[in-house]
Enzyme design. Structure first.
Site, mmCIF file in Angstrom:
data_model
loop_
_atom_site.group_PDB
_atom_site.id
_atom_site.type_symbol
_atom_site.label_atom_id
_atom_site.label_comp_id
_atom_site.label_asym_id
_atom_site.label_seq_id
_atom_site.Cartn_x
_atom_site.Cartn_y
_atom_site.Cartn_z
ATOM 1 N N GLU A 359 0.676 -1.189 -0.214
ATOM 2 C CA GLU A 359 0.233 0.032 0.064
ATOM 3 C C GLU A 359 0.818 1.272 0.034
ATOM 4 O O GLU A 359 0.385 2.257 -0.632
ATOM 5 C CB GLU A 359 -0.979 0.018 1.174
ATOM 6 C CG GLU A 359 -2.064 0.967 1.366
ATOM 7 C CD GLU A 359 -3.204 0.847 2.166
ATOM 8 O OE1 GLU A 359 -4.292 0.348 1.864
ATOM 9 O OE2 GLU A 359 -2.979 1.047 3.435
ATOM 10 N N HIS A 390 6.316 -27.283 2.284
ATOM 11 C CA HIS A 390 5.797 -28.221 1.658
ATOM 12 C C HIS A 390 4.765 -27.926 0.624
ATOM 13 O O HIS A 390 3.666 -28.498 0.278
ATOM 14 C CB HIS A 390 5.179 -29.080 2.706
ATOM 15 C CG HIS A 390 6.079 -29.752 3.477
ATOM 16 N ND1 HIS A 390 6.410 -31.261 3.066
ATOM 17 C CD2 HIS A 390 6.903 -29.483 4.672
ATOM 18 C CE1 HIS A 390 7.612 -31.529 4.133
ATOM 19 N NE2 HIS A 390 7.766 -30.556 5.003
ATOM 20 N N LYS A 518 -13.799 1.658 -3.845
ATOM 21 C CA LYS A 518 -14.693 1.974 -3.010
ATOM 22 C C LYS A 518 -15.845 2.814 -3.588
ATOM 23 O O LYS A 518 -16.988 2.561 -3.280
ATOM 24 C CB LYS A 518 -14.142 3.057 -1.663
ATOM 25 C CG LYS A 518 -13.170 2.505 -0.812
ATOM 26 C CD LYS A 518 -12.589 3.114 0.281
ATOM 27 C CE LYS A 518 -11.614 2.526 1.186
ATOM 28 N NZ LYS A 518 -11.186 3.455 2.254
#
EC number: 5.3.1.9
Length: 554
Positions: A359, A390, A518
């Site tokens: 950000e 793994h 937004k």
């Protein structure tokens, strides 16, 4: 002129051009050969600071590389940039704000002016308010509507109001205070609220609503859901103030929600969300580990602040990590960086660093709005220790991309079980070693011959067992995770991100890209519920809206 007013073209600097030439000269560089040729390489490329030990010897660098990278830091004016940030200059140019999360960890007696006002008394006033509230809750003096003590605290917040506090409270779980459990509610997904509330009792639960604007969609929706749940469980409007407090700069909205003004902790414009765990946003941390430990966290960060400001760049932990990131991102074509904590309690550090780094430095224009001429922030990813071995470590070892990695590991476990921690530590070291050493074709063939395979099978299988090696990593070692050391570790990464932003000439403290989604989300919602009938801006989005509405019509 200050770096945030007239950003440089870093690619035109002599140090940048020298690094380009040096990169060409490093094409045949082998870390394994460098270690074989220099018995002191580990000592030359490692350092201790603030309770942390950094080994950066397994990197594609020589002493000349480090010198050239330090020259770059000097040419971009990094020392002046550091002074500008700590002194409160308006380095967040696009929003016209200073950047002073570091003020939150400065000791009593320090002075720091913002617009002619010393902010330190207010900082310590809020810290004292936190101390008083935490003391009341831990002592059982803060009571719910049934006069029972608070047993559970739910922090409602998202982004920086969630990731940092969650990281710290979980990383310091061995320091948790008995009697109060802390929980986090971030996502607007109703399933998260359902699972959390199923294990709570309203009469002994306190909600912290953390939102600077008190208007963040996800946070406000969850706060309203919590309020509805509280009332349905037997709580009353008259007693709501016992169960809801806020961290916000919008007092009026918090009071309208039902929170008493004395239970609203302030936020300041000069503290960005992803840098806010040191502020009242860290209230759930203090509730989880106690204010004495919270202050130790602040103190650890402060020691890193001092190291960052005073250590020479070639012995400066955040600066060195930042320069290595620039080296790989801009000269070795690395697009991502792996964070690999070998500690269960640090399992969420990758999520916090994703926000902190991506950000902050996910930008494509300079401070003055002109396009950058370099790649900027990398993708940050990773996960906890042996689990990753793994899963995705395969790509680190044999994939086609160069992916630098940070290994983070404590020497001492809080919970020793047989020889588990020795194996954990050994796995951490062996992974960084394997990335560096790799396995040659000759070694692979010899290994297969030792197993008795015939030459035809060896010829087929050997190429698959070759591991390129020469892949860089840093190893950060702490004796044991503590509030002070964790504070230093998080602050180190904060400063690393800032240094890179200065080199690239970008603003690490705004996040305009977050806003577009937004804004569009509001109109998409209106179309989903039918309050807006016109079509979306594109056919794909409208098609997905129609699909949703079709399913919900039954």
């Amino acid at each position: 002129m200050a770096f945030y007013r007239t950003p440089h073209d870093v690619t035109a600097l002599p140090a940048w051009k020298a690094l380009q030439q040096h990169r060409e000269a490093m094409r045949g560089f082998s870390m394994s050969e460098a270690f074989a040729a220099d018995a002191k390489r580990f000592d030359q490329f490692s350092l201790s600071a603030c309770g942390l030990f950094l080994d950066y010897s397994k990197n594609l660098i020589t002493e000349q590389s480090r010198d050239l990278l330090v020259n770059l830091a000097n040419e971009v004016g990094l020392q002046d940039a550091i002074k500008s940030m700590f002194s409160g200059e308006i380095i967040n140019a696009s929003e016209g704000r200073p950047v002073l999360h570091t003020a939150l960890r400065r000791p009593v007696g320090d002075k720091l002016s913002v617009n002619g006002v010393n902010v330190m008394p207010e900082v310590h006033k809020v810290l004292n308010q936190i101390t008083e509230l935490v003391g009341r809750i831990h002592d059982g003096l803060w009571r719910g509507y049934s006069e029972k003590p608070i047993t559970d605290v739910v922090n409602i917040g998202i982004g920086g109001s969630f990731l940092g506090p969650e990281l710290v409270s979980e990383a310091l779980l061995p320091y948790a205070q008995r009697g109060v459990r802390c929980h986090y509610l971030a996502n607007i997904d109703g399933s998260e609220f359902h699972e959390l509330s199923a294990n709570l009792r309203a009469e002994t639960t306190l909600f912290i609503v953390s939102s600077k604007s008190f208007n963040t969609l996800e946070t406000l929706k969850n706060a309203m859901a919590a309020r509805t749940w509280y009332l349905a469980q037997g709580g009353s409007e008259a007693e709501l103030y016992r169960h809801f407090i806020a961290v916000s700069s919008n007092k009026a909205a918090a009071v309208a929600f039902g929170i008493r003004e004395e239970n609203i902790f302030p936020m300041w414009d000069w503290v960005g969300g992803r840098y806010s765990l040191w502020s009242a946003i860290g209230l759930p941390i203090a509730l989880a580990i106690g204010t004495a430990n919270f202050k130790e966290l602040l103190s650890g960060a402060y020691t890193m602040d001092q190291h960052f400001q005073t250590a020479p760049f070639d012995k400066n932990m955040p600066v060195l990590l930042a320069l290595l990131g620039v080296w790989y991102g801009n000269f070795w074509d690395a697009n991502s960086h792996a964070i690999l904590p070998y500690d269960h309690y640090l399992r969420n550090i990758t999520k916090h660093l994703q926000q902190l780094d991506m950000e902050s430095n996910g930008k494509s224009v300079l401070q003055d709005g002109t396009p950058v001429k370099t790649d900027t922030g990398p993708v940050i990813w990773g996960g906890v220790g042996c689990n990753g071995q793994h899963a995705y470590h395969q790509l680190l070892h044999q994939g086609t991309q160069l992916i630098p990695a940070d290994f983070i590991v404590p020497v001492v476990s809080f919970n020793p079980v047989a020889d588990h921690h020795q194996w954990l530590y050994a796995n951490c070291l062996s992974q960084s070693q394997a990335l560096m050493l790799g396995k040659t074709r000759e070694e692979a063939e010899a290994e297969l011959r030792a197993k008795g395979l015939n030459e035809a099978d060896i010829e087929k299988l050997a190429p698959h067992k070759v591991i390129p090696g020469n892949r860089p990593s840093n190893t950060l070692v702490v004796e044991r995770i503590s509030p002070r050391r964790l504070g230093a570790l998080v602050a180190m990464y904060e400063h690393k991100v800032f240094v890179q932003s200065v080199i690239w000439g970008i603003n690490a403290f705004d996040q305009w890209g977050v806003e577009l989604g937004k804004e569009l989300g509001k109109s998409v919602y209106q179309r989903l519920v039918g309050s807006l009938e016109d079509s979306a801006e594109d056919g794909s989005t409208q098609g997905l809206i129609n699909y949703f509405r079709g399913k919900h019509r039954g």
